[in-house]
Design a protein around this motif. Structure first.
Motif, PDB file in Angstrom:
ATOM      1  N   GLU A 206      97.628  53.064  87.079  1.00 43.73           N
ATOM      2  CA  GLU A 206      96.237  52.783  87.951  1.00 43.73           C
ATOM      3  C   GLU A 206      95.458  54.064  87.396  1.00 43.73           C
ATOM      4  O   GLU A 206      95.996  55.091  87.475  1.00 43.73           O
ATOM      5  CB  GLU A 206      96.332  52.546  89.140  1.00 43.73           C
ATOM      6  N   GLY A 207      94.404  53.842  87.025  1.00 44.09           N
ATOM      7  CA  GLY A 207      93.489  55.036  86.836  1.00 44.09           C
ATOM      8  C   GLY A 207      93.407  55.488  85.470  1.00 44.09           C
ATOM      9  O   GLY A 207      93.041  56.751  85.180  1.00 44.09           O
ATOM     10  N   PHE A 208      94.023  54.806  84.664  1.00 43.81           N
ATOM     11  CA  PHE A 208      94.170  55.157  83.036  1.00 43.81           C
ATOM     12  C   PHE A 208      93.671  53.941  82.296  1.00 43.81           C
ATOM     13  O   PHE A 208      93.832  52.944  82.570  1.00 43.81           O
ATOM     14  CB  PHE A 208      95.672  55.568  82.954  1.00 43.81           C
ATOM     15  N   SER A 209      92.738  54.422  81.126  1.00 39.34           N
ATOM     16  CA  SER A 209      92.434  53.260  80.341  1.00 39.34           C
ATOM     17  C   SER A 209      92.459  53.795  78.840  1.00 39.34           C
ATOM     18  O   SER A 209      92.557  54.988  78.693  1.00 39.34           O
ATOM     19  CB  SER A 209      90.796  53.094  80.507  1.00 39.34           C
ATOM     20  N   VAL A 210      92.525  52.851  77.937  1.00 44.00           N
ATOM     21  CA  VAL A 210      92.655  53.021  76.631  1.00 44.00           C
ATOM     22  C   VAL A 210      91.389  52.526  76.014  1.00 44.00           C
ATOM     23  O   VAL A 210      90.738  51.505  76.220  1.00 44.00           O
ATOM     24  CB  VAL A 210      93.697  52.302  76.016  1.00 44.00           C
ATOM     25  N   ALA A 211      90.975  53.604  75.092  1.00 44.05           N
ATOM     26  CA  ALA A 211      89.544  53.198  74.436  1.00 44.05           C
ATOM     27  C   ALA A 211      90.078  52.550  73.330  1.00 44.05           C
ATOM     28  O   ALA A 211      90.760  52.886  72.415  1.00 44.05           O
ATOM     29  CB  ALA A 211      89.006  54.586  74.095  1.00 44.05           C
ATOM     30  N   LEU A 212      88.937  51.748  72.976  1.00 44.71           N
ATOM     31  CA  LEU A 212      89.017  51.088  71.801  1.00 44.71           C
ATOM     32  C   LEU A 212      87.959  50.770  70.884  1.00 44.71           C
ATOM     33  O   LEU A 212      86.675  51.011  71.402  1.00 44.71           O
ATOM     34  CB  LEU A 212      89.393  49.574  72.004  1.00 44.71           C
ATOM     35  N   LEU A 213      88.035  51.138  69.426  1.00 49.48           N
ATOM     36  CA  LEU A 213      86.996  50.976  68.538  1.00 49.48           C
ATOM     37  C   LEU A 213      87.349  49.795  67.634  1.00 49.48           C
ATOM     38  O   LEU A 213      88.385  49.857  66.898  1.00 49.48           O
ATOM     39  CB  LEU A 213      86.815  52.290  67.887  1.00 49.48           C
ATOM     40  N   ASP A 214      86.493  48.845  67.619  1.00 56.18           N
ATOM     41  CA  ASP A 214      86.571  47.707  66.595  1.00 56.18           C
ATOM     42  C   ASP A 214      88.022  46.849  66.909  1.00 56.18           C
ATOM     43  O   ASP A 214      88.758  46.555  66.072  1.00 56.18           O
ATOM     44  CB  ASP A 214      86.820  48.163  65.308  1.00 56.18           C
ATOM     45  N   GLY A 215      88.391  47.126  68.265  1.00 52.01           N
ATOM     46  CA  GLY A 215      89.727  46.603  68.787  1.00 52.01           C
ATOM     47  C   GLY A 215      91.075  47.251  68.572  1.00 52.01           C
ATOM     48  O   GLY A 215      92.041  46.984  69.020  1.00 52.01           O
ATOM     49  N   SER A 216      90.684  48.529  67.971  1.00 51.78           N
ATOM     50  CA  SER A 216      91.884  49.412  67.807  1.00 51.78           C
ATOM     51  C   SER A 216      91.878  50.264  68.851  1.00 51.78           C
ATOM     52  O   SER A 216      90.883  51.001  68.901  1.00 51.78           O
ATOM     53  CB  SER A 216      91.992  49.912  66.382  1.00 51.78           C
ATOM     54  N   PRO A 217      93.120  51.039  69.136  1.00 50.60           N
ATOM     55  CA  PRO A 217      93.381  51.996  70.366  1.00 50.60           C
ATOM     56  C   PRO A 217      92.879  53.332  69.457  1.00 50.60           C
ATOM     57  O   PRO A 217      93.449  53.666  68.534  1.00 50.60           O
ATOM     58  CB  PRO A 217      94.447  51.993  70.653  1.00 50.60           C
ATOM     59  N   VAL A 218      92.093  54.100  70.124  1.00 46.88           N
ATOM     60  CA  VAL A 218      91.632  55.397  69.658  1.00 46.88           C
ATOM     61  C   VAL A 218      91.908  56.524  70.501  1.00 46.88           C
ATOM     62  O   VAL A 218      92.263  57.764  69.980  1.00 46.88           O
ATOM     63  CB  VAL A 218      90.036  55.287  69.191  1.00 46.88           C
ATOM     64  N   ALA A 219      91.952  56.242  71.737  1.00 50.67           N
ATOM     65  CA  ALA A 219      92.249  57.344  72.700  1.00 50.67           C
ATOM     66  C   ALA A 219      92.409  56.808  74.178  1.00 50.67           C
ATOM     67  O   ALA A 219      92.295  55.953  74.392  1.00 50.67           O
ATOM     68  CB  ALA A 219      90.925  58.505  72.710  1.00 50.67           C
ATOM     69  N   GLY A 220      92.963  57.836  75.049  1.00 55.72           N
ATOM     70  CA  GLY A 220      93.106  57.480  76.430  1.00 55.72           C
ATOM     71  C   GLY A 220      92.280  58.279  77.160  1.00 55.72           C
ATOM     72  O   GLY A 220      91.897  59.359  76.909  1.00 55.72           O
ATOM     73  N   ILE A 221      91.721  57.633  78.478  1.00 59.79           N
ATOM     74  CA  ILE A 221      90.965  58.346  79.327  1.00 59.79           C
ATOM     75  C   ILE A 221      91.652  58.230  80.756  1.00 59.79           C
ATOM     76  O   ILE A 221      91.698  56.952  81.144  1.00 59.79           O
ATOM     77  CB  ILE A 221      89.463  58.088  79.532  1.00 59.79           C
ATOM     78  N   GLY A 222      91.973  59.315  81.618  1.00 57.11           N
ATOM     79  CA  GLY A 222      92.580  59.034  82.843  1.00 57.11           C
ATOM     80  C   GLY A 222      91.901  59.575  83.795  1.00 57.11           C
ATOM     81  O   GLY A 222      91.403  60.927  83.665  1.00 57.11           O
TER      82      GLY A 222
END
Length: 268
Positions: free
Chosen positions: A55-71
């Motif tokens: 919980e409290g962590f997300s994955v950033a997507l660009l055009d559907g592909s994972p690019v980075a994480g933000i927690g």
């Protein structure tokens, strides 16, 4: 903690043993997950989905592909709000011991997650980085033509830093999957299969009052329209700290997000 999952059992996933020592991910420790998602979504066009690290962590997507994480982990872990690169390693315990033996610091971990084990550390000059043992995001590799990010270590002495990271991460070891090290214009260059994965540059000062001059891993995000992206960052509460043109003629801008996390935008 969750039990580890065998990366080989996950369709499309590879293992950290196949890319030993290579940058494999970037992640932001943020105070406010929602506010950070709003900022980076507007600036870099990212969408977000819940991550696999809790919980409290997300994955950033660009055009559907994972690019980075933000927690939203900075307050819990008592670490600085910052963009942090992670490096693939075959054994988190061995890498953590090597960091300590060479006067680095392991601040958090190694901790077990559903897809592997990770730790947050700092090198001898205080530059923060992470290590990761386990499953890797497919096709995420700094330095490839369409890579979502690439890395520059701003350090006191690039050659001393290369020795530290080489001994910790098995750079230039000749082991299967290990990265090579080259020297170019007073910089140390990390290379794998002809791709430049990261650069190490001298000149940082540990006691510098300007955070831009202190040792740190600088995460670069390529963009198609630097001018428009910079303007959007300013409109969303970010601060432009400097601009320059690189040796290969690309424009870049150093930016601080509203939380104070530093990163660089560079023309693709």
């Amino acid at each position: 903690m969750n039990e580890q999952t065998d990366p080989a059992a996950l369709p499309g996933m590879t293992s950290s043993t196949e890319m030993a020592g290579a940058p494999c991910w970037v992640s932001l420790m943020a105070r406010d997950l929602g506010a950070s998602q709003d900022f980076y979504g507007a600036v870099l066009g990212w969408d977000f989905r819940p991550g696999d690290l809790g919980e409290g962590f997300s994955v950033a997507l660009l055009d559907g592909s994972p690019v980075a994480g933000i927690g939203a982990l900075a307050r819990t872990l008592q670490v600085a709000v910052a963009w942090t690169p992670y490096f693939a390693i075959p054994d988190a315990d061995v890498a953590a011991a090597r960091i300590r033996e060479r006067s680095g610091t392991v601040a958090v971990g190694p901790l077990a997650f559903s897809l592997g084990r990770g730790a947050l550390a700092a090198d001898r000059d205080g530059a923060v980085f992470g290590i990761w043992e386990g499953a890797l995001i497919p096709d995420w590799q700094s330095g490839h033509r369409d890579a979502p990010a690439w890395l520059l270590l701003r350090t006191r002495n690039a050659f001393d830093a290369a020795i530290f990271y080489g001994e910790v991460l098995d750079w230039a070891s000749g082991r299967l999957g290990s990265c090579d090290v080259e020297y170019e214009n007073d910089e140390v260059v990390l290379v794998s299969h002809g791709h430049v994965l990261a650069r190490l540059s001298s000149g940082a000062r540990g006691a510098a009052p300007d955070p831009m001059e202190r040792p740190r891993w600088d995460v670069h995000f390529p963009v198609d329209d630097l001018h428009t992206t910079v303007r959007t960052a300013e409109d969303r509460g970010g601060t432009v700290l400097g601009r320059r043109t690189t040796a290969d003629g690309r424009d870049e801008a150093a930016v601080s997000d509203p939380d104070g996390a530093l990163f660089t935008l560079i023309s693709r």
